[in-house]
Write a protein that holds these residues in place. Structure first.
Motif, PDB file in Angstrom:
ATOM      1  N   GLU A  34       0.826  -1.210   0.000  1.00  0.00           N
ATOM      2  CA  GLU A  34       0.000   0.000   0.000  1.00  0.00           C
ATOM      3  C   GLU A  34       0.858   1.258   0.000  1.00  0.00           C
ATOM      4  OE1 GLU A  34      -2.531  -0.415   3.403  1.00  0.00           O
ATOM      5  OE2 GLU A  34      -3.950  -1.723   2.347  1.00  0.00           O
ATOM      6  N   GLU A  35       1.908   1.245   0.802  1.00  0.00           N
ATOM      7  CA  GLU A  35       2.805   2.408   0.889  1.00  0.00           C
ATOM      8  C   GLU A  35       3.508   2.650  -0.448  1.00  0.00           C
ATOM      9  OE1 GLU A  35       6.904   3.416   3.189  1.00  0.00           O
ATOM     10  OE2 GLU A  35       5.346   2.425   4.361  1.00  0.00           O
ATOM     11  N   THR A  36       4.027   1.586  -1.036  1.00  0.00           N
ATOM     12  CA  THR A  36       4.701   1.705  -2.329  1.00  0.00           C
ATOM     13  C   THR A  36       3.732   2.155  -3.408  1.00  0.00           C
ATOM     14  OG1 THR A  36       6.265  -0.039  -1.713  1.00  0.00           O
ATOM     15  CG2 THR A  36       6.071   0.459  -4.052  1.00  0.00           C
ATOM     16  N   ASN A  37       2.554   1.573  -3.423  1.00  0.00           N
ATOM     17  CA  ASN A  37       1.571   1.909  -4.449  1.00  0.00           C
ATOM     18  C   ASN A  37       1.123   3.362  -4.366  1.00  0.00           C
ATOM     19  OD1 ASN A  37       1.775  -0.707  -5.311  1.00  0.00           O
ATOM     20  ND2 ASN A  37      -0.186  -1.357  -4.509  1.00  0.00           N
ATOM     21  N   LYS A  38       0.953   3.897  -3.155  1.00  0.00           N
ATOM     22  CA  LYS A  38       0.543   5.294  -2.994  1.00  0.00           C
ATOM     23  C   LYS A  38       1.536   6.233  -3.661  1.00  0.00           C
ATOM     24  CE  LYS A  38      -2.064   4.975   1.300  1.00  0.00           C
ATOM     25  NZ  LYS A  38      -2.082   5.316   2.727  1.00  0.00           N
ATOM     26  N   THR A  39       2.808   5.895  -3.572  1.00  0.00           N
ATOM     27  CA  THR A  39       3.854   6.731  -4.152  1.00  0.00           C
ATOM     28  C   THR A  39       3.663   6.888  -5.653  1.00  0.00           C
ATOM     29  OG1 THR A  39       5.395   5.945  -2.480  1.00  0.00           O
ATOM     30  CG2 THR A  39       6.352   6.976  -4.421  1.00  0.00           C
ATOM     31  N   TYR A  40       3.238   5.827  -6.308  1.00  0.00           N
ATOM     32  CA  TYR A  40       3.111   5.834  -7.762  1.00  0.00           C
ATOM     33  C   TYR A  40       1.683   6.111  -8.239  1.00  0.00           C
ATOM     34  CZ  TYR A  40       7.801   3.830  -7.863  1.00  0.00           C
ATOM     35  OH  TYR A  40       9.149   3.613  -7.714  1.00  0.00           O
ATOM     36  N   GLU A  41       0.680   5.640  -7.524  1.00  0.00           N
ATOM     37  CA  GLU A  41      -0.713   5.767  -7.982  1.00  0.00           C
ATOM     38  C   GLU A  41      -1.189   7.209  -8.077  1.00  0.00           C
ATOM     39  OE1 GLU A  41      -2.694   3.247  -5.160  1.00  0.00           O
ATOM     40  OE2 GLU A  41      -2.734   1.565  -6.578  1.00  0.00           O
ATOM     41  N   LYS A  42      -0.573   8.100  -7.347  1.00  0.00           N
ATOM     42  CA  LYS A  42      -1.023   9.489  -7.383  1.00  0.00           C
ATOM     43  C   LYS A  42      -0.831  10.123  -8.760  1.00  0.00           C
ATOM     44  CE  LYS A  42       3.253  11.292  -5.386  1.00  0.00           C
ATOM     45  NZ  LYS A  42       3.829  11.919  -4.195  1.00  0.00           N
ATOM     46  N   TYR A  43      -0.048   9.482  -9.625  1.00  0.00           N
ATOM     47  CA  TYR A  43       0.198  10.019 -10.961  1.00  0.00           C
ATOM     48  C   TYR A  43      -0.757   9.472 -12.018  1.00  0.00           C
ATOM     49  CZ  TYR A  43       4.471  11.537  -8.708  1.00  0.00           C
ATOM     50  OH  TYR A  43       5.353  12.109  -7.852  1.00  0.00           O
ATOM     51  N   GLN A  44      -1.589   8.497 -11.656  1.00  0.00           N
ATOM     52  CA  GLN A  44      -2.502   7.918 -12.636  1.00  0.00           C
ATOM     53  C   GLN A  44      -3.541   8.953 -13.061  1.00  0.00           C
ATOM     54  OE1 GLN A  44      -4.591   4.373 -11.443  1.00  0.00           O
ATOM     55  NE2 GLN A  44      -4.820   3.740 -13.565  1.00  0.00           N
ATOM     56  N   ASN A  45      -3.701   9.074 -14.392  1.00  0.00           N
ATOM     57  CA  ASN A  45      -4.656  10.005 -15.001  1.00  0.00           C
ATOM     58  C   ASN A  45      -4.425  11.450 -14.581  1.00  0.00           C
ATOM     59  OD1 ASN A  45      -6.015   7.919 -16.399  1.00  0.00           O
ATOM     60  ND2 ASN A  45      -7.125   7.407 -14.535  1.00  0.00           N
ATOM     61  N   THR A  46      -3.185  11.765 -14.271  1.00  0.00           N
ATOM     62  CA  THR A  46      -2.810  13.128 -13.903  1.00  0.00           C
ATOM     63  C   THR A  46      -1.778  13.631 -14.892  1.00  0.00           C
ATOM     64  OG1 THR A  46      -3.134  12.601 -11.570  1.00  0.00           O
ATOM     65  CG2 THR A  46      -1.841  14.566 -12.069  1.00  0.00           C
ATOM     66  N   GLU A  47      -1.929  14.866 -15.320  1.00  0.00           N
ATOM     67  CA  GLU A  47      -0.988  15.461 -16.257  1.00  0.00           C
ATOM     68  C   GLU A  47       0.258  15.889 -15.484  1.00  0.00           C
ATOM     69  OE1 GLU A  47      -1.032  19.325 -19.109  1.00  0.00           O
ATOM     70  OE2 GLU A  47      -2.857  18.093 -19.101  1.00  0.00           O
ATOM     71  N   ILE A  48       1.423  15.435 -15.960  1.00  0.00           N
ATOM     72  CA  ILE A  48       2.685  15.776 -15.301  1.00  0.00           C
ATOM     73  C   ILE A  48       3.673  16.319 -16.326  1.00  0.00           C
ATOM     74  CG2 ILE A  48       2.394  14.090 -13.449  1.00  0.00           C
ATOM     75  CD1 ILE A  48       4.393  12.281 -14.957  1.00  0.00           C
ATOM     76  N   GLU A  49       4.696  16.974 -15.836  1.00  0.00           N
ATOM     77  CA  GLU A  49       5.747  17.517 -16.699  1.00  0.00           C
ATOM     78  C   GLU A  49       6.906  16.525 -16.809  1.00  0.00           C
ATOM     79  OE1 GLU A  49       6.774  21.200 -14.841  1.00  0.00           O
ATOM     80  OE2 GLU A  49       4.983  22.217 -15.596  1.00  0.00           O
ATOM     81  N   ALA A  50       7.825  16.829 -17.695  1.00  0.00           N
ATOM     82  CA  ALA A  50       8.983  15.964 -17.929  1.00  0.00           C
ATOM     83  C   ALA A  50       9.829  15.814 -16.670  1.00  0.00           C
ATOM     84  CB  ALA A  50       9.827  16.502 -19.078  1.00  0.00           C
ATOM     85  N   THR A  51       9.937  16.867 -15.877  1.00  0.00           N
ATOM     86  CA  THR A  51      10.743  16.786 -14.660  1.00  0.00           C
ATOM     87  C   THR A  51      10.151  15.778 -13.677  1.00  0.00           C
ATOM     88  OG1 THR A  51       9.535  18.688 -13.772  1.00  0.00           O
ATOM     89  CG2 THR A  51      11.679  19.125 -14.778  1.00  0.00           C
ATOM     90  N   THR A  52       8.834  15.746 -13.586  1.00  0.00           N
ATOM     91  CA  THR A  52       8.176  14.789 -12.700  1.00  0.00           C
ATOM     92  C   THR A  52       8.330  13.379 -13.242  1.00  0.00           C
ATOM     93  OG1 THR A  52       6.578  16.487 -12.092  1.00  0.00           O
ATOM     94  CG2 THR A  52       6.005  14.209 -11.559  1.00  0.00           C
ATOM     95  N   LEU A  53       8.199  13.219 -14.557  1.00  0.00           N
ATOM     96  CA  LEU A  53       8.345  11.895 -15.164  1.00  0.00           C
ATOM     97  C   LEU A  53       9.745  11.336 -14.929  1.00  0.00           C
ATOM     98  CD1 LEU A  53       7.285   9.532 -16.820  1.00  0.00           C
ATOM     99  CD2 LEU A  53       7.947  10.780 -18.888  1.00  0.00           C
ATOM    100  N   ILE A  54      10.769  12.144 -15.089  1.00  0.00           N
ATOM    101  CA  ILE A  54      12.133  11.640 -14.884  1.00  0.00           C
ATOM    102  C   ILE A  54      12.348  11.315 -13.408  1.00  0.00           C
ATOM    103  CG2 ILE A  54      13.396  13.805 -14.551  1.00  0.00           C
ATOM    104  CD1 ILE A  54      14.557  10.873 -16.729  1.00  0.00           C
ATOM    105  N   SER A  55      11.694  12.036 -12.501  1.00  0.00           N
ATOM    106  CA  SER A  55      11.781  11.710 -11.073  1.00  0.00           C
ATOM    107  C   SER A  55      11.135  10.362 -10.779  1.00  0.00           C
ATOM    108  CB  SER A  55      11.100  12.794 -10.236  1.00  0.00           C
ATOM    109  OG  SER A  55      11.779  14.008 -10.352  1.00  0.00           O
ATOM    110  N   ILE A  56       9.993  10.097 -11.410  1.00  0.00           N
ATOM    111  CA  ILE A  56       9.310   8.807 -11.234  1.00  0.00           C
ATOM    112  C   ILE A  56      10.186   7.677 -11.774  1.00  0.00           C
ATOM    113  CG2 ILE A  56       7.306   7.431 -11.916  1.00  0.00           C
ATOM    114  CD1 ILE A  56       5.778  10.167 -12.100  1.00  0.00           C
ATOM    115  N   ILE A  57      10.783   7.901 -12.931  1.00  0.00           N
ATOM    116  CA  ILE A  57      11.669   6.890 -13.527  1.00  0.00           C
ATOM    117  C   ILE A  57      12.859   6.624 -12.614  1.00  0.00           C
ATOM    118  CG2 ILE A  57      13.310   6.509 -15.419  1.00  0.00           C
ATOM    119  CD1 ILE A  57      11.204   7.829 -17.278  1.00  0.00           C
ATOM    120  N   ASN A  58      13.480   7.687 -12.107  1.00  0.00           N
ATOM    121  CA  ASN A  58      14.622   7.511 -11.206  1.00  0.00           C
ATOM    122  C   ASN A  58      14.222   6.772  -9.933  1.00  0.00           C
ATOM    123  OD1 ASN A  58      16.453   8.732 -12.936  1.00  0.00           O
ATOM    124  ND2 ASN A  58      16.136  10.763 -12.061  1.00  0.00           N
TER     125      ASN A  58
END
Length: 145
Positions: A34-58
């Protein structure tokens, strides 16, 4: 009679200890998922910028390294281990190919952000590991501004 009662009591306590450990371990795994999923699920169906995407990838790469996820032989691509591996894919507007996070991470974060400055991305799909219910993969698509 007394000896038999003591043996039965010891067996009962051992079974109780094993059951308690199983329940504790299961709850711990659910809490971690649940803890791990919360970190990533908040981005589902949300518009993000390239800086946020590279942070998620890292973060996904860091999580894979922490979890000692194996890489495919003769490749830098992470394998799906069925437990706690995370794979992120990205589809860009100018290219119909789906690019994996490892290929994006080969370039520096600054190169990626400067190349896609002003671009927006959206997570369109999340899949989960069947065994642990942790996030297995996320798919992002570049969206037109």
């Amino acid at each position: 009679m007394k000896k038999t009662l003591i043996i039965i009591l010891i067996i009962f306590l051992i079974i109780l200890a094993i059951a308690s450990y199983y329940v504790y371990n299961t709850r711990r795994m659910v809490s971690l998922a649940e803890e791990t999923n919360k970190t990533y699920e908040k981005y589902q169906n949300t518009e993000i910028e390239a800086t946020t995407l590279i942070s998620i990838i890292n973060k996904a790469i860091d999580d894979n390294e922490k979890n000692k996820v194996e890489k495919v032989e003769n490749s830098n691509l992470y394998e799906d281990n069925g437990k706690n591996s995370i794979i992120i894919t990205v589809k860009f507007l100018l290219n119909d190919n789906i690019i994996r996070m490892e290929d994006i991470a080969k370039r520096t974060s600054e190169d990626f952000v400067s190349a896609y400055l002003g671009a927006s991305f959206k997570c369109t799909n999340i899949e989960y590991h069947e065994e642990t219910k942790q996030i297995k993969s996320m798919h992002f698509e570049e969206i037109a501004i």
